[in-house]
Design a protein around this motif. Structure first.
Motif, PDB file in Angstrom:
ATOM      1  N   LEU A   9       0.838  -1.197   0.000  1.00  0.00           N
ATOM      2  CA  LEU A   9       0.000   0.000   0.000  1.00  0.00           C
ATOM      3  C   LEU A   9       0.872   1.247   0.000  1.00  0.00           C
ATOM      4  CD1 LEU A   9      -2.638   1.550   0.196  1.00  0.00           C
ATOM      5  CD2 LEU A   9      -2.709   1.045   2.644  1.00  0.00           C
ATOM      6  N   ASP A  10       1.899   1.259   0.835  1.00  0.00           N
ATOM      7  CA  ASP A  10       2.800   2.407   0.875  1.00  0.00           C
ATOM      8  C   ASP A  10       3.483   2.624  -0.470  1.00  0.00           C
ATOM      9  OD1 ASP A  10       2.272   3.162   3.480  1.00  0.00           O
ATOM     10  OD2 ASP A  10       3.865   1.929   4.330  1.00  0.00           O
ATOM     11  N   GLU A  11       3.877   1.542  -1.105  1.00  0.00           N
ATOM     12  CA  GLU A  11       4.522   1.652  -2.423  1.00  0.00           C
ATOM     13  C   GLU A  11       3.560   2.246  -3.444  1.00  0.00           C
ATOM     14  OE1 GLU A  11       5.830  -2.285  -3.311  1.00  0.00           O
ATOM     15  OE2 GLU A  11       7.564  -2.192  -1.958  1.00  0.00           O
ATOM     16  N   ALA A  12       2.306   1.796  -3.400  1.00  0.00           N
ATOM     17  CA  ALA A  12       1.298   2.308  -4.338  1.00  0.00           C
ATOM     18  C   ALA A  12       1.008   3.784  -4.087  1.00  0.00           C
ATOM     19  CB  ALA A  12       0.012   1.495  -4.221  1.00  0.00           C
ATOM     20  N   LEU A  13       1.151   4.206  -2.809  1.00  0.00           N
ATOM     21  CA  LEU A  13       0.887   5.596  -2.449  1.00  0.00           C
ATOM     22  C   LEU A  13       2.104   6.494  -2.669  1.00  0.00           C
ATOM     23  CD1 LEU A  13      -1.057   5.002   0.903  1.00  0.00           C
ATOM     24  CD2 LEU A  13      -2.035   5.727  -1.289  1.00  0.00           C
ATOM     25  N   GLY A  14       3.201   5.897  -3.114  1.00  0.00           N
ATOM     26  CA  GLY A  14       4.406   6.686  -3.319  1.00  0.00           C
ATOM     27  C   GLY A  14       5.159   6.950  -2.036  1.00  0.00           C
ATOM     28  N   GLY A  15       4.966   6.088  -1.030  1.00  0.00           N
ATOM     29  CA  GLY A  15       5.681   6.226   0.226  1.00  0.00           C
ATOM     30  C   GLY A  15       4.783   6.257   1.444  1.00  0.00           C
ATOM     31  N   GLY A  16       3.531   6.618   1.264  1.00  0.00           N
ATOM     32  CA  GLY A  16       2.604   6.688   2.395  1.00  0.00           C
ATOM     33  C   GLY A  16       1.556   7.764   2.190  1.00  0.00           C
ATOM     34  N   ILE A  17       0.929   8.175   3.276  1.00  0.00           N
ATOM     35  CA  ILE A  17      -0.101   9.212   3.233  1.00  0.00           C
ATOM     36  C   ILE A  17       0.570  10.567   3.063  1.00  0.00           C
ATOM     37  CG2 ILE A  17      -2.034  10.267   4.460  1.00  0.00           C
ATOM     38  CD1 ILE A  17      -2.500   7.347   3.657  1.00  0.00           C
ATOM     39  N   ARG A  18       0.200  11.273   2.022  1.00  0.00           N
ATOM     40  CA  ARG A  18       0.876  12.527   1.679  1.00  0.00           C
ATOM     41  C   ARG A  18       0.232  13.753   2.308  1.00  0.00           C
ATOM     42  NH1 ARG A  18       0.909  12.737  -4.617  1.00  0.00           N
ATOM     43  NH2 ARG A  18      -0.949  11.453  -4.405  1.00  0.00           N
ATOM     44  N   SER A  19       1.054  14.754   2.555  1.00  0.00           N
ATOM     45  CA  SER A  19       0.569  16.023   3.096  1.00  0.00           C
ATOM     46  C   SER A  19      -0.099  16.846   2.002  1.00  0.00           C
ATOM     47  CB  SER A  19       1.730  16.821   3.694  1.00  0.00           C
ATOM     48  OG  SER A  19       2.323  16.132   4.774  1.00  0.00           O
ATOM     49  N   GLY A  20      -1.087  17.625   2.399  1.00  0.00           N
ATOM     50  CA  GLY A  20      -1.718  18.545   1.466  1.00  0.00           C
ATOM     51  C   GLY A  20      -2.745  17.937   0.547  1.00  0.00           C
ATOM     52  N   VAL A  21      -3.083  16.670   0.763  1.00  0.00           N
ATOM     53  CA  VAL A  21      -4.091  16.014  -0.079  1.00  0.00           C
ATOM     54  C   VAL A  21      -5.088  15.268   0.804  1.00  0.00           C
ATOM     55  CG1 VAL A  21      -2.482  15.729  -2.008  1.00  0.00           C
ATOM     56  CG2 VAL A  21      -2.778  13.875  -0.378  1.00  0.00           C
ATOM     57  N   ILE A  22      -6.237  14.984   0.242  1.00  0.00           N
ATOM     58  CA  ILE A  22      -7.247  14.183   0.937  1.00  0.00           C
ATOM     59  C   ILE A  22      -7.161  12.744   0.428  1.00  0.00           C
ATOM     60  CG2 ILE A  22      -9.710  13.827   1.361  1.00  0.00           C
ATOM     61  CD1 ILE A  22     -10.139  16.793   0.926  1.00  0.00           C
ATOM     62  N   THR A  23      -6.992  11.815   1.342  1.00  0.00           N
ATOM     63  CA  THR A  23      -6.983  10.393   1.013  1.00  0.00           C
ATOM     64  C   THR A  23      -8.294   9.784   1.484  1.00  0.00           C
ATOM     65  OG1 THR A  23      -4.570  10.254   1.226  1.00  0.00           O
ATOM     66  CG2 THR A  23      -5.810   8.190   1.357  1.00  0.00           C
ATOM     67  N   ASP A  24      -8.981   9.122   0.590  1.00  0.00           N
ATOM     68  CA  ASP A  24     -10.315   8.572   0.838  1.00  0.00           C
ATOM     69  C   ASP A  24     -10.216   7.066   1.049  1.00  0.00           C
ATOM     70  OD1 ASP A  24     -13.039   7.947   0.799  1.00  0.00           O
ATOM     71  OD2 ASP A  24     -13.135   7.967  -1.398  1.00  0.00           O
ATOM     72  N   ILE A  25     -10.629   6.594   2.232  1.00  0.00           N
ATOM     73  CA  ILE A  25     -10.679   5.166   2.531  1.00  0.00           C
ATOM     74  C   ILE A  25     -12.143   4.737   2.557  1.00  0.00           C
ATOM     75  CG2 ILE A  25     -10.086   3.340   4.165  1.00  0.00           C
ATOM     76  CD1 ILE A  25      -7.948   5.194   5.324  1.00  0.00           C
ATOM     77  N   SER A  26     -12.536   3.865   1.656  1.00  0.00           N
ATOM     78  CA  SER A  26     -13.941   3.439   1.598  1.00  0.00           C
ATOM     79  C   SER A  26     -14.042   1.925   1.597  1.00  0.00           C
ATOM     80  CB  SER A  26     -14.632   4.007   0.350  1.00  0.00           C
ATOM     81  OG  SER A  26     -14.076   3.449  -0.825  1.00  0.00           O
ATOM     82  N   GLY A  27     -15.212   1.447   1.966  1.00  0.00           N
ATOM     83  CA  GLY A  27     -15.445   0.007   1.975  1.00  0.00           C
ATOM     84  C   GLY A  27     -16.689  -0.338   2.758  1.00  0.00           C
ATOM     85  N   ALA A  28     -17.098  -1.570   2.653  1.00  0.00           N
ATOM     86  CA  ALA A  28     -18.263  -2.051   3.401  1.00  0.00           C
ATOM     87  C   ALA A  28     -17.910  -2.193   4.878  1.00  0.00           C
ATOM     88  CB  ALA A  28     -18.735  -3.384   2.821  1.00  0.00           C
ATOM     89  N   SER A  29     -18.923  -2.460   5.685  1.00  0.00           N
ATOM     90  CA  SER A  29     -18.706  -2.652   7.119  1.00  0.00           C
ATOM     91  C   SER A  29     -17.756  -3.821   7.367  1.00  0.00           C
ATOM     92  CB  SER A  29     -20.052  -2.920   7.797  1.00  0.00           C
ATOM     93  OG  SER A  29     -19.890  -3.186   9.167  1.00  0.00           O
TER      94      SER A  29
END
Length: 216
Positions: A9-29
Motif C-alpha cells: 500500500l505504501d509503495e502504491a501511495l508513493g511512500g505513504g499518506i501525503r501532506s496537502g491532499v485528501i486520502t479517501d478510505i472506503s469500503g463495506a462494514s
C-alpha cells in the motif's frame, strides 16, 4: 509521508499518506477502514505531532487506539496528542474546518465523512441540497488541506444499488479526493485497491490485533 504499515500500500501511495491532499478510505462494514485509519494515526504519533479526529458516528474507541500503541511499544500518553471531536450534525462537522485552520495538527481524520449528510438530507427532494452542501464542505476541506499542507484521511461507507457496490456520494467525493483506497472482502479474502491519478494497484491483507497486516 505517514506510513500505513502495509508495504504494498505504501509503495502504491508513493511512500505513504501525503501532506496537502485528501486520502479517501472506503469500503463495506468490517473491512478494516477505521483500523487502517487508526494505524496511520499510530505511525504519526510515533514520530511526534498531534491529530484531529472527527467522529460523526460515535464509534471511536480510545481503547483500540491504546491497544495499537502498545503493540508498537509506544507510551500510552501519546493518546493525549489526539483531539477527538464527537459531532452530531453537519453544521458541527463543517465547523470542524475552522478548528483545523486555527490549529497545527499533523494529521486530520474524519470518520465517517458522509454519514451525517445522508442522515440529515435523507428525503428524495433533499438530494440537490445534500449534494450542494456536501460539495461545499469537501471544497473547504480540500482548501485547508492544501493551504496548511495537512494530510487528511476521510473514511466513507459503500452502498449496494442494483447489486452494485458504490461509494456513498461518490460523484462528489471523487472531485475533491486525490487518492482512493477501497477495501473489500471477497469470500474469506480481504482485498484493497489503490487509485492514484490514473494508476490502480492491488494488495491483500488480514485484520489482526495489530491492525491490518499484508498477505500474499
Amino acid at each position: 509521508m505517514i506510513r500505513t504499515g502495509l508495504q504494498k500500500l505504501d509503495e502504491a501511495l508513493g511512500g505513504g499518506i501525503r501532506s496537502g491532499v485528501i486520502t479517501d478510505i472506503s469500503g463495506a462494514s468490517s473491512t478494516g477502514k477505521t483500523q487502517l485509519a487508526l494505524q496511520v494515526m499510530v505511525n504519526l504519533l510515533s514520530g511526534g505531532g498531534s491529530i484531529f479526529y472527527q467522529d460523526t458516528t460515535g464509534t471511536f474507541r480510545p481503547e483500540r487506539l491504546l491497544e495499537l500503541l502498545k503493540t508498537k511499544s509506544l507510551d500510552p500518553a501519546n493518546l493525549d496528542r489526539v483531539t477527538v471531536s464527537r459531532v452530531t450534525s453537519t453544521r458541527d462537522q463543517m465547523n470542524g474546518i475552522l478548528t483545523i485552520q486555527k490549529s497545527d495538527f499533523a494529521l486530520v481524520v474524519i470518520d465517517n465523512v458522509t454519514d451525517l449528510f445522508s442522515f440529515e438530507y435523507s428525503r428524495e427532494e433533499q438530494l440537490l441540497e445534500k449534494t450542494t452542501q456536501f460539495a461545499k464542505y469537501m471544497k473547504d476541506l480540500s482548501h485547508v488541506a492544501v493551504s496548511k499542507k495537512i494530510p487528511v484521511l476521510v473514511v466513507n461507507m459503500v452502498r449496494n444499488a442494483a447489486e452494485i457496490e458504490q461509494e456513498n456520494m461518490e460523484s462528489v467525493i471523487s472531485v475533491f479526493t486525490h487518492v482512493k483506497i477501497k477495501l473489500a472482502k471477497r469470500q474469506s479474502v480481504y482485498e484493497g485497491r489503490v487509485f492514484v491519478n490514473t494508476k490502480t494497484n492491488q494488495f491483500f491483507y488480514k485484520i489482526t490485533r495489530e491492525g491490518l497486516v499484508e498477505t500474499t
